[in-house]
Enzyme design. Structure first.
Site, PDB file in Angstrom:
ATOM      1  N   GLY A 154       0.817  -1.196   0.000  1.00 33.52           N
ATOM      2  CA  GLY A 154       0.000   0.000   0.000  1.00 33.52           C
ATOM      3  C   GLY A 154       0.856   1.253   0.000  1.00 33.52           C
ATOM      4  O   GLY A 154       2.064   1.212   0.259  1.00 33.52           O
ATOM      5  N   CYS A 155       0.225   2.385  -0.270  1.00 30.10           N
ATOM      6  CA  CYS A 155       0.962   3.646  -0.381  1.00 30.10           C
ATOM      7  C   CYS A 155       1.497   4.119   0.966  1.00 30.10           C
ATOM      8  O   CYS A 155       2.689   4.447   1.087  1.00 30.10           O
ATOM      9  CB  CYS A 155       0.083   4.718  -1.023  1.00 30.10           C
ATOM     10  SG  CYS A 155      -1.545   4.918  -0.259  1.00 30.10           S
TER      11      CYS A 155
END
Length: 329
Positions: A154-155
């Site tokens: 994920g970011c």
């Protein structure tokens, strides 16, 4: 030349990785796909994103025939789809022998017990999950090269883990505190009131309940306090992290810890100088800046990335290049 199919190409991340792969000399796009129910099926990508007018590809519906064509003609598939959609597609393509680069969260946890709580579904493919590798490119390159099932991080975890993993041997039982702000593109392309122009401000969300918290904690090996914020800008993430280090830790210890990135093409580390989002937007880079108070033992490290690039599409491209033995720049 490796052929890559991109599924979910109408979204921000899917369109971004389409642009990146299109620019690679040793990669080609086998096709762009959206769901059969998508209102965008049949449209040229450039109709949705005029900035990509140089890409003359249309969005094809992902029919059963299309899936068979992908298996017959592609070397890998990129999934920029919803978690529950990726759950099934990733397993199917992996079982057909393709390399899978999944940008959803469907394969990021190795523990099946995590999925009902954080993603709302029971994981139906424990064997595929057991084969999956967490695609944090700077840290897991050997595993990425060796497997065909890569869960792209994920970011927020990308920004946080790049900052924290070099320090893991210096951490205490005091939980690291991560405050991170993301641009509106992190919420996706679908129209929502809270991401509309007149509503966007600066606000925390998912407080003590965001699914990226256990993702960060699992990969770090320590619990953290993570608070994401929605900012009033399009793209980018700035994570400011406060950590308590072990007694006796010196500036030299921290400098040595971050030397692990000396040969990293895409990570820049600076002491007493902090990054800003504008410097990394539209790039695959992560910029770190840190400062240490020897008297209190607290370190503050800031990490800046583009949420659609290093936080998603360009990290997926890194993983593709690592897997197929290409140089990463």
């Amino acid at each position: 030349m490796k052929n890559i199919a991109i599924i979910g190409a109408s979204g921000y991340t899917g369109a971004q990785i389409t642009s990146l792969i299109n620019a690679e000399a040793n990669l080609s796009i086998q096709g762009l796909y959206v769901s059969e129910s998508s209102l965008d099926k049949g449209k040229p990508l450039s109709e949705l994103y005029p900035a990509y007018s140089h890409i003359s590809l249309c969005l094809n519906p992902l029919s059963e025939d299309a899936k068979q064509t992908i298996v017959a003609t592609a070397d890998a598939v990129v999934l920029a789809t919803d978690h529950a959609v990726s759950l099934h597609l990733a397993a199917w393509f992996y079982q057909q022998g393709l390399a899978v680069f999944d940008l959803s969260g469907a394969y990021r946890f190795s523990d099946v017990a995590q999925y009902p709580k954080w993603y709302g579904f029971t994981h139906e493919y424990p064997q595929v999950l057991a084969d999956a590798v967490y695609g944090l490119a700077e840290w897991n390159s050997d595993q990425i090269a060796a497997t065909k099932m890569i869960a792209v991080p994920g970011c927020y975890p990308t920004a946080s883990l790049i900052a924290l993993k070099p320090l893991s041997h210096l951490l205490t039982d005091v939980l690291p505190v991560i405050n991170a702000v993301s641009g509106v593109t992190g919420a996706g392309r679908k129209a929502q009131l809270h991401t509309s122009f007149c509503e966007v401000s600066l606000t925390p969300y998912g407080v003590l309940a965001h699914r990226h918290q256990p993702e960060i904690a699992t990969q770090l090996g320590q619990e953290v306090i993570f608070t994401p914020h929605l900012g009033n800008f399009k793209r980018g993430i700035l994570a400011t992290i406060t950590v308590k280090l072990k007694p006796g830790t010196t500036l030299s210890d921290i400098q040595q810890a971050y030397q692990c990135y000396d040969s990293a093409e895409l990570v820049t580390v600076k002491q007493n100088q902090f990054p800003k989002v504008d410097d990394v937007v539209q790039t695959p880079h992560c910029h770190l800046g840190w400062k240490f108070d020897e008297q209190t033992g607290y370190l503050v490290v800031a990490s800046a990335i583009d949420n659609l690039m290093k936080g998603a599409a360009s990290q997926a491209l890194q993983c593709i290049k690592i897997h197929f033995g290409e140089s990463v720049k």
